[in-house]
Design an enzyme around this catalytic site. Sequence first.
Site, mmCIF file in Angstrom:
data_model
loop_
_atom_site.group_PDB
_atom_site.id
_atom_site.type_symbol
_atom_site.label_atom_id
_atom_site.label_comp_id
_atom_site.label_asym_id
_atom_site.label_seq_id
_atom_site.Cartn_x
_atom_site.Cartn_y
_atom_site.Cartn_z
ATOM 1 N N ASN A 94 92.302 17.456 35.738
ATOM 2 C CA ASN A 94 92.731 17.293 37.136
ATOM 3 C C ASN A 94 94.186 17.730 37.380
ATOM 4 O O ASN A 94 94.596 17.921 38.522
ATOM 5 C CB ASN A 94 92.539 15.851 37.624
ATOM 6 C CG ASN A 94 91.088 15.461 37.829
ATOM 7 O OD1 ASN A 94 90.696 14.305 37.627
ATOM 8 N ND2 ASN A 94 90.242 16.421 38.232
ATOM 9 N N ASP A 143 83.424 10.079 41.758
ATOM 10 C CA ASP A 143 83.509 11.458 42.236
ATOM 11 C C ASP A 143 83.071 11.563 43.694
ATOM 12 O O ASP A 143 82.266 10.766 44.164
ATOM 13 C CB ASP A 143 82.635 12.354 41.344
ATOM 14 C CG ASP A 143 83.014 13.821 41.458
ATOM 15 O OD1 ASP A 143 84.074 14.125 42.036
ATOM 16 O OD2 ASP A 143 82.245 14.663 40.955
HETATM 17 C C1 IPE Z 1 85.785 13.910 37.115
HETATM 18 O O1 IPE Z 1 85.675 14.407 38.407
HETATM 19 C C2 IPE Z 1 87.127 13.271 36.938
HETATM 20 C C3 IPE Z 1 87.345 12.053 37.716
HETATM 21 C C4 IPE Z 1 86.461 11.437 38.430
HETATM 22 C C5 IPE Z 1 88.655 11.507 37.620
HETATM 23 P P1 IPE Z 1 86.006 15.929 38.742
HETATM 24 O O2 IPE Z 1 85.702 16.115 40.171
HETATM 25 O O3 IPE Z 1 87.372 16.269 38.283
HETATM 26 O O4 IPE Z 1 84.960 16.689 37.805
HETATM 27 P P2 IPE Z 1 84.304 18.127 37.944
HETATM 28 O O5 IPE Z 1 85.416 19.060 38.313
HETATM 29 O O6 IPE Z 1 83.277 18.011 38.995
HETATM 30 O O7 IPE Z 1 83.722 18.364 36.598
HETATM 31 C C1 IPE Z 2 87.131 12.178 42.620
HETATM 32 O O1 IPE Z 2 86.922 12.881 43.789
HETATM 33 C C2 IPE Z 2 88.573 11.780 42.433
HETATM 34 C C3 IPE Z 2 89.278 12.539 41.399
HETATM 35 C C4 IPE Z 2 88.753 13.421 40.593
HETATM 36 C C5 IPE Z 2 90.702 12.258 41.270
HETATM 37 P P1 IPE Z 2 87.149 14.436 43.895
HETATM 38 O O2 IPE Z 2 88.551 14.667 44.333
HETATM 39 O O3 IPE Z 2 86.770 15.119 42.639
HETATM 40 O O4 IPE Z 2 86.135 14.808 45.048
HETATM 41 P P2 IPE Z 2 85.241 16.105 45.191
HETATM 42 O O5 IPE Z 2 84.481 16.263 43.905
HETATM 43 O O6 IPE Z 2 86.176 17.239 45.433
HETATM 44 O O7 IPE Z 2 84.351 15.815 46.343
HETATM 45 MG MG MG Z 3 85.029 15.972 41.978
#
Ligand code: IPE
Ligand code: IPE
Ligand code: MG
Length: 233
Positions: A58, A10
């Site tokens: 997502n 993340d």
């Molecule tokens: C969790 O991250 C999913 C992945 C790392 C693929 P998100 O960024 O989607 O999770 P939330 O929205 O913070 O719960």
């Molecule tokens: C994790 O990074 C990757 C996926 C969930 C695909 P994020 O895209 O969730 O990054 P933040 O949480 O917005 O920083």
């Molecule tokens: Mg995220």
Amino acid sequence: MPEHVAIIMDGNGRWAKQRGLSRLKGHEEGARSVLAVLKAAKKAGVRFLTLYAFSTENWIRPKEEVDGLMNLLALFIDRHRREFLENKIRLRVIGQIDRLPGGVQKKLAKLIDQSAKDYEYTLIVALSYGSRAEIAAAAKAIARKAATGELDPETITEETVTQHLYLPDVPDPELMIRTSGELRLSNFLLWQLSYAELYVTEVLWPDFREDEFYQALEAFNQRGRRFGGVVTH
Ligand code: IPE
Ligand code: IPE
Ligand code: MG
């Protein structure tokens, strides 16, 4: 050493935002971390690595970002195919794979097949993955067998549920890492992480490389795992 480490990758978006870059640039840099951590895990002798790359939730992100992530995945497979095979890394996937673009599904299937014969390490990528969906699918499969008489409901145990999850033969992760500081599971491996040690770091995924991975392993080694029992040493 844990046999299986699971990671919620993340913070790609925040990494990019801090630099005034597009979110996709953050995902691109995140892909470099995937490679670095894959190598570090192999070096450390971690046999199974599960990476949460895309959740069922997502899909609600802007189309541009979803498309970008899918393209990045396809590119990653093309670029690193040889490294997977040379390093004896088997690729497996969990999630609603049929929801992914056809081209991505094909590339995944090809490398999964190519890497399945001669391997020492396993990389599991969670794609369009949701733990509740996985458990619901297991419940459905078990119910179907009960309805046809293939299975007696009275014999259902925890092991029966495990046997109907995506990868019944993979041991549960002993360590779950989440980058970028969020203190939640976001629908990741709810059943399998029942007794995992949790490690959350403020480091954003694109900055999480070999050293950060070893730090997490080090922290794991300091934990006293009791599994509900009493301290013995
Ligand atoms: C969790 O991250 C999913 C992945 C790392 C693929 P998100 O960024 O989607 O999770 P939330 O929205 O913070 O719960
Ligand atoms: C994790 O990074 C990757 C996926 C969930 C695909 P994020 O895209 O969730 O990054 P933040 O949480 O917005 O920083
Ligand atoms: Mg995220």
